[in-house]
Write a protein that holds these residues in place. Sequence first.
Motif, PDB file in Angstrom:
ATOM      1  N   PRO A   1      20.057   9.423  37.249  1.00 38.06           N
ATOM      2  CA  PRO A   1      18.699   9.512  37.152  1.00 38.06           C
ATOM      3  C   PRO A   1      18.219  10.948  37.237  1.00 38.06           C
ATOM      4  O   PRO A   1      17.185  11.702  36.642  1.00 38.06           O
ATOM      5  CB  PRO A   1      18.151   8.646  37.917  1.00 38.06           C
ATOM      6  CG  PRO A   1      19.241   8.544  38.993  1.00 38.06           C
ATOM      7  CD  PRO A   1      20.395   8.361  38.254  1.00 38.06           C
TER       8      PRO A   1
ATOM      9  N   GLY B   1      16.949  13.251  34.291  1.00 46.73           N
ATOM     10  CA  GLY B   1      15.633  12.983  33.569  1.00 46.73           C
ATOM     11  C   GLY B   1      15.615  12.656  32.371  1.00 46.73           C
ATOM     12  O   GLY B   1      14.877  13.060  31.371  1.00 46.73           O
ATOM     13  N   LEU B   2      16.529  11.763  31.971  1.00 49.00           N
ATOM     14  CA  LEU B   2      16.640  11.012  30.744  1.00 49.00           C
ATOM     15  C   LEU B   2      15.568  10.287  30.389  1.00 49.00           C
ATOM     16  O   LEU B   2      15.550   9.741  29.330  1.00 49.00           O
ATOM     17  CB  LEU B   2      18.037  10.639  30.354  1.00 49.00           C
ATOM     18  CG  LEU B   2      19.257  11.792  30.478  1.00 49.00           C
ATOM     19  CD1 LEU B   2      20.589  10.845  30.562  1.00 49.00           C
ATOM     20  CD2 LEU B   2      18.793  12.672  29.560  1.00 49.00           C
ATOM     21  N   ASP B   3      14.976   9.650  31.626  1.00 48.81           N
ATOM     22  CA  ASP B   3      14.064   8.551  31.431  1.00 48.81           C
ATOM     23  C   ASP B   3      14.608   7.373  30.665  1.00 48.81           C
ATOM     24  O   ASP B   3      15.689   7.169  31.137  1.00 48.81           O
ATOM     25  CB  ASP B   3      12.774   9.184  30.792  1.00 48.81           C
ATOM     26  CG  ASP B   3      12.099  10.316  31.486  1.00 48.81           C
ATOM     27  OD1 ASP B   3      12.107  10.522  32.581  1.00 48.81           O
ATOM     28  OD2 ASP B   3      11.576  11.242  30.650  1.00 48.81           O
ATOM     29  N   ASP B   4      13.853   6.854  29.574  1.00 53.66           N
ATOM     30  CA  ASP B   4      14.372   5.528  28.859  1.00 53.66           C
ATOM     31  C   ASP B   4      14.606   6.047  27.591  1.00 53.66           C
ATOM     32  O   ASP B   4      14.780   5.281  26.698  1.00 53.66           O
ATOM     33  CB  ASP B   4      13.195   4.441  29.202  1.00 53.66           C
ATOM     34  CG  ASP B   4      13.274   4.088  30.653  1.00 53.66           C
ATOM     35  OD1 ASP B   4      14.341   3.778  31.337  1.00 53.66           O
ATOM     36  OD2 ASP B   4      12.150   3.551  30.950  1.00 53.66           O
ATOM     37  N   GLY B   5      14.578   7.368  27.227  1.00 53.45           N
ATOM     38  CA  GLY B   5      14.702   7.865  25.971  1.00 53.45           C
ATOM     39  C   GLY B   5      16.259   7.526  25.548  1.00 53.45           C
ATOM     40  O   GLY B   5      16.813   7.343  26.218  1.00 53.45           O
TER      41      GLY B   5
ATOM     42  N   GLY C   1      21.326   7.550  31.545  1.00 52.64           N
ATOM     43  CA  GLY C   1      20.347   7.558  32.360  1.00 52.64           C
ATOM     44  C   GLY C   1      20.189   6.834  33.705  1.00 52.64           C
ATOM     45  O   GLY C   1      19.477   7.288  34.582  1.00 52.64           O
TER      46      GLY C   1
END
Length: 164
Positions: free
Chosen positions: A29, A32-36, A25
């Motif tokens: 960026p 769109g993996l965010d912080d998951g 991620g």
Amino acid sequence: MKPTRVLPDDPALPGLVAIRENGLGGVLPGLGLDDGPVQLELCGYTPGERATLDARAGNRRFAVKVYAEDPVTEAELYEALAGELVNGAEARVPPLLARERDLRLLVIGWLEGPTADQLVRGGSGARAGELAARWLRSAASLAVNLGPPCGAALTLERVNFWSA
């Protein structure tokens, strides 16, 4: 190779180094993996040349391809084939989801179903051949330059190398 979650430390593959240090991620960026959480599994690796990762994030699955050299030609091929093989085509092409030129990374969508290798090993070689012929027939009809044609001798030499 047997898939593993251990990513090699290979300085010839800057994308792999960046993923080890910053996570997928952080490196891409735009995915769109965010912080998951992202589960990465190394499923192909040639030291100093390339690596392929199976990535899973929630209900998303994709392949991360890491190279020592810029995969510009492969990226262009994915884009061209995806633009040509649309609804009604007999062949499927994974979509190019992301590209990071400086790190020599490509991310492609995951096509569900068994691989050709799995079909052959499972006793369904005829089905694998049928699918390959369908894909080749579709690809041959496209206005995409796949490079110079290769003769039967070169093809057989490659098949022997790949199957070894």
